[in-house]
Design a protein around this motif. Sequence first.
Motif, mmCIF file in Angstrom:
data_model
loop_
_atom_site.group_PDB
_atom_site.id
_atom_site.type_symbol
_atom_site.label_atom_id
_atom_site.label_comp_id
_atom_site.label_asym_id
_atom_site.label_seq_id
_atom_site.Cartn_x
_atom_site.Cartn_y
_atom_site.Cartn_z
ATOM 1 N N LEU B 364 15.291 12.115 16.613
ATOM 2 C CA LEU B 364 13.871 12.060 16.267
ATOM 3 C C LEU B 364 13.730 12.335 14.777
ATOM 4 O O LEU B 364 14.188 13.368 14.287
ATOM 5 C CB LEU B 364 13.100 13.108 17.072
ATOM 6 N N LEU B 369 11.696 7.753 17.143
ATOM 7 C CA LEU B 369 12.779 8.149 18.025
ATOM 8 C C LEU B 369 13.787 7.013 18.126
ATOM 9 O O LEU B 369 13.421 5.879 18.460
ATOM 10 C CB LEU B 369 12.235 8.477 19.416
ATOM 11 N N TRP B 371 17.207 5.765 20.005
ATOM 12 C CA TRP B 371 17.997 6.022 21.221
ATOM 13 C C TRP B 371 19.200 5.096 21.227
ATOM 14 O O TRP B 371 19.062 3.880 21.187
ATOM 15 C CB TRP B 371 17.137 5.787 22.470
ATOM 16 N N ARG B 386 10.902 9.266 28.722
ATOM 17 C CA ARG B 386 9.947 10.367 28.761
ATOM 18 C C ARG B 386 10.507 11.533 27.949
ATOM 19 O O ARG B 386 11.706 11.824 28.043
ATOM 20 C CB ARG B 386 9.689 10.823 30.198
ATOM 21 N N LEU B 387 9.636 12.185 27.240
ATOM 22 C CA LEU B 387 10.075 13.278 26.372
ATOM 23 C C LEU B 387 9.565 14.609 26.910
ATOM 24 O O LEU B 387 8.423 14.710 27.369
ATOM 25 C CB LEU B 387 9.561 13.061 24.945
ATOM 26 N N SER B 397 5.002 10.477 27.591
ATOM 27 C CA SER B 397 5.730 9.297 28.040
ATOM 28 C C SER B 397 5.136 8.065 27.364
ATOM 29 O O SER B 397 5.424 6.943 27.722
ATOM 30 C CB SER B 397 5.638 9.175 29.568
ATOM 31 N N VAL B 414 6.613 7.550 18.388
ATOM 32 C CA VAL B 414 6.031 8.545 19.291
ATOM 33 C C VAL B 414 4.789 9.103 18.623
ATOM 34 O O VAL B 414 4.867 10.038 17.818
ATOM 35 C CB VAL B 414 7.033 9.683 19.582
ATOM 36 N N PRO B 421 9.545 17.312 20.904
ATOM 37 C CA PRO B 421 10.311 17.177 22.141
ATOM 38 C C PRO B 421 11.758 17.601 21.932
ATOM 39 O O PRO B 421 12.306 17.467 20.848
ATOM 40 C CB PRO B 421 10.218 15.680 22.448
ATOM 41 N N ALA B 424 15.039 14.084 26.409
ATOM 42 C CA ALA B 424 14.512 12.790 26.846
ATOM 43 C C ALA B 424 15.184 12.413 28.164
ATOM 44 O O ALA B 424 16.383 12.618 28.340
ATOM 45 C CB ALA B 424 14.786 11.728 25.792
ATOM 46 N N ILE B 439 17.634 15.802 22.361
ATOM 47 C CA ILE B 439 17.112 15.066 21.208
ATOM 48 C C ILE B 439 17.485 15.823 19.940
ATOM 49 O O ILE B 439 17.208 17.018 19.825
ATOM 50 C CB ILE B 439 15.582 14.936 21.290
ATOM 51 N N ASP B 441 16.467 16.712 16.604
ATOM 52 C CA ASP B 441 15.281 16.707 15.749
ATOM 53 C C ASP B 441 15.772 16.774 14.305
ATOM 54 O O ASP B 441 16.026 17.840 13.755
ATOM 55 C CB ASP B 441 14.406 17.907 16.084
#
Lengths: 530, 822
Positions: B364, B369, B371, B386-387, B397, B414, B421, B424, B439, B441
């Motif tokens: 993040l 975000l 992935w 979903r976080l 979400s 996001v 968050p 995830a 996640i 950050d």
Amino acid sequence: MTSKKAPSERIAYPEWTETNAKGGLDPLGMQNSSIRLYQLLLPGISNVTLRIRYYGFYAWLADQYSKEIRSTDPEQWKRFIRRAGALYALVASRAGTESGVAGVTWAKRRLAEVSAQQIIDFDADTRPGSKTHYLDNAWGNFGAAYRGQLFEIGILDHADHDIPLPSRSAGEPLAKAFAESIGDSVGRFLNCVEAAKVSLEDLDAMACCLPSSIDPESRERVLYQRLLLGTSEFAGLGDAASRRLTIRLILRTTDLLGRRPDADDFRWALYSGRAPNGQPLNLQDSGENEQRDRWWVYQANDICQLACSTILKFALDTLEQSPGGVSFRRLVSDVVADIRDELPGAAKTWAAFLDYVPLASNSSDTEDQSSEAALVAATLEAGRGNAAFSSSAQAAKAVTLLAVLQKRVAERGVDLSETLGDLDPAGFRSVYSELAFLERTRDCNLRATLRQLVGERILQRHLWVALKKLRYQGDYTFLIESDGGQLRLRGKDGPSFTNPRLRPTIGFLEDLQMIDEQGLARFGREALSG
Amino acid sequence: MKIYERFADKGYHSSIATTFGIDFDAYENMVLPRLRAAGCRNNLVLVDHHMLSRALSDDLQLPDWAGSYYTVCGASADGVFHPKLFLQLGREGGRVLVGSGNLTAPGIAGNLEISSVVECSSEPSPERTVIRQCWDYLQRHLDPDEEAQGLQIDWMLARTPWLDNESSSTEPVALEDRSRLGLLASDPARGILARFVEQISGPVNRLIVISPYWDKELAALRALSAALSPQKIAVLLDPKSGGFPKHAVGRVPNLKLYARSGFHGGRFIHAKLIIAEGDAADHVLSGSTNCTFAALGNTQRPGINEEASLFRECRPGEIAARLGLAGQLVDSLLVDPDDLTEWSVDDEFDDDIPEGRLPGQFVLTADSLAWIPSAAVQHPENCRVRLFDRRGVLVTSDLERLDASAPSAQRFRVPGLEVRPAFARVIDGEGAVSLPGMICDRDQLVLAIREPHSRQSDRLMDRLNTELDANPLVLEILEDLMKLDTDDAGSRRMKIAATGTNEKSDEKEATFRTLSYEEFIARRRPHDDEARDRSSLAGTHAEHVSGFLDRILSIETRSIRTETPDVEEEVGAALAVKDEFDGEADETQHDGPADEEAGVSDQDLEDGKQLRRRKRDRAARDKLVKYCMTFIENTTKKSQEADLDTRDFLRLRLLLMIVMDAATPPEGTDSGAEIKVPDRQLLPVDGDDNAWPKMIGKLLFCMFGGNRPAVSRTRLPDDHDQIPDDLIKCWATCYWCIQACINAPVSKDTRECDASRYKRIAQQACRLTLPSEQELLSRKVTVVMDAMSARYSDLLGLDADSIRSGHEALSSKLLRVQPENE
């Protein structure tokens, strides 16, 4: 880079890792809430302050030191107080029948070494750290047991220097009264302390100083009674009101039972409001009634932690059967399955289970198997030591106990948050937090509730508490170890009540001849009627 | 040795720990706080992938601070990833603990584990070679192209230049006393057992083995026995543990079993130790290697696990004596194999494999975000994400999927994040929910890993905090701070050893870590004004100068408040952690000195010091001009030879503000009592080559003018998929300054001469930076421009409305012109 070792000493020689293992330390972080409660109910007394006369003895010693020695050197005070404590132990040991005096094991050994004519030199024994020390604590019995309470109850005052002083309101009067009581022994005792030498003749002569030698007609006895009850010149010292109310409740319980109560008698009488035979405890005074309510919450809280400890014990015993380890899920599943088998099959939810659980009319009647007292007795059989082995039936009784508590709280209409709501919910688990959990899961499937209870509220809780103790205190208190995905048994602990200072308090009342084996004694009756 | 106490040792900035199993609570309570308190803030953990899945499968065991204060990565092996190395690196040296304990409470403090410490300074030494061996081994399991790991590894290497100076080797090295030492880690070519045996010359009198786990048929022990032919094999064990296959005892010649009896009683023996005692020397292997084939292999084949143990040669009998084994391996403690508890486990596994799979890596950055799905995820493009916060509560979400930059990388926006968050979960097309993925950050991690300030940087920042306006001294401070950053980051990044197949290696080499400016812009999406502040300078010393400029403009930086570890702890613990993190929190506080400290020049003048003052001013002006010209010269040169980076734009922003703070109000300007007047008004508005509009023009022309404007040679880190805020602030400063030049109260002649030039620069600046009206007029731009107007307009006789409307008109014009150009 920060190693102090020489280079050749630190190059990759394999070393064993070390630990600081400790046991018996409130594995669920629940006893602490009970302790917090009883500290408020009996301030100024601790579980290791065993004889009331030590309060006068130390007041007198502090007074003598301030008058005769006057050195602000803590080492001087330490030597004085250790020698006095050791001498007191020798006197008690020589008398032979005294209980609650620290150091008598050492004293007996020393006495056994000397003949009738010999002088006992206890100088070396009272030096902190000496191999023949009379007590481990650097400040002897004073530091180990009484110092904190003497300050809390108001006998000692702090000064600009490090030496405690007898307070004007309580310490000085008690010191004077103690000195009056022991009469000629004052000089003899102080001389022996100064010389660190004593003869058997001296010891015999100083028996009048001992805890059981309080003259019932003396001013000293009167002052101790006033001190405990926080009356007359001792009113307003510390939190005397709470102590007074508790002591009055002990006296009322004694009156109800018609005999000397023990700690359990008192706890159950206040919890149930009656004697085991059903005779009610009648309290007229609103203060006493409110204090009884506080003791009720304490007892409910302690029953709750006892129930949870019993379930923990059963989980530990279950784990012990898998020396190679078992997964967390498997352990929880096995424990819950065993407990569930002992509970009524038709109860599908916790709420339904509550309907199955009867509430005894007298919670302290051990003859009634549904009473809290009977359930507690059954759970206590789970035992604490490594050798003891508990059963699923005992664990199921612990679960039942939680249900009974929940119903009892509802029946009585107690707002637990008033007493326990302020405690940090992470640091302190209590009957408030646990019943709140059960209330939240009231309508959930019973097995799921049990899984949460065993898995989260007990096993995870223990791991969390042990980890925090490792982090903040450096003590390794894990009963369960989780490594490589497997749980292994490390040690065992089991259910036990906390000790809410009742035993020493009842002992004090005996010292002061307020109660005896037959119940209320003269001074006790006078105090209740006063 | 109390392992957990060693984590509090100072002198290291980074740690990399490897472990088979992890207990996040244990790491976050026993290890992380001690490391951070000791200044070791860049911390990374490698865990067996399977065990990581297991740890993350229990909602109650989720980490609180992974991804924000340290990172955790799964590592794989044919068997299990099992090494227990704890490598710490510092500027002046390093240390490694090679042990047998996992990062769990028992591994850290409860079990009977064995551990060896190797320490080195930055100077060449045999110990340094061993540290390098450990680093080489770890590199095989690190992925520098994974964003968070790459960030941490770069940061670490930049501060550990000595590590690069040490050559790689895999053989044990000779110490001063001629004994030998080396890391024996898993190697696909040769097993650990084979390499251990190769080190041993001469007959082995006694082989001592301690291990919690064994092969069912004692394969590894038999291999050792066959290779070394010891006269005697002594195994120390706990007869009740059930870990030893007593049925296989007869298959090993000369084997004797000894009961631990009271030896370190009560503690599970998890240590792994092999001692080959000889007449001339003892040879020891201690670390992660159980006495199993999976760990050790045999003389022909390597094991299947990833393992790391330390080989140590020492004097005969020395190790057994040191470890207290000499008195333990005596006949009175011999155990009859029949008395052992039945063998009940074959390894540190059970069959309790968690449901679900790890979803992959999440990073993040501000509100973006990224992935990278794991191989277990099928059709990631069809998955929903979903976080959740660190307590497992759903944060959102509502993710806006962006165009994937690569098939294997999904990117999301996001919006409206109030809580950062921490995890995830991915829901595939069939509704199957993954395990929680941690996640990273990135913004928080950058703050968390930075080193405590050095004395030098503290001094520089103290000086910075006493400044009230932009002036050459601030530029000097900036240069000194940037030098510190350069010292940190300028060291050549060590080449990360390639792992796996060549194909994989090639694939990794094709992954660029920075993008060209154009590429970067191409990846851009409409800028989100409401998003959290994002700075390319985060974590650097230079960031403080950017903050200083914000402060003097009274611009508030916006960030989502993040919780700090342990706020719910009991008082003592909470206080200790608060100390740890206070420094970071305070850095957002910029209370300026009292107003009365400013503006003493009038008093000076009244005191008849005008002459000296003018002389001083002239010197200051000359210095300022020199700085500007040096910047122009360096920037021009740099843009011809290399790329500009965000630090160049910070310099530009600072110089623009220095010039503006040095601008002299035109005669007759009523500055008003409420306007804070900088005390260095050196540059006139007109009539001088060094007039402030001309100086601004030169600075901006250098960046935006000409056929090949320097700004086009900008390379930005690919950490952000939006323009970093520090860059936007620089550009907004440029927009304002050029409009200030256009609107400056100059003579008609000057205006006629310069206006068209300024307008061309203005157009170029806008086109090359934020070429859309929406972005040119975004809130982040207007906030800076309004703040510049508030500080300078009235003082310098500028019309704030004209500046704003001029910029708006230019932005609109560019929008109209742009399609035609295209």
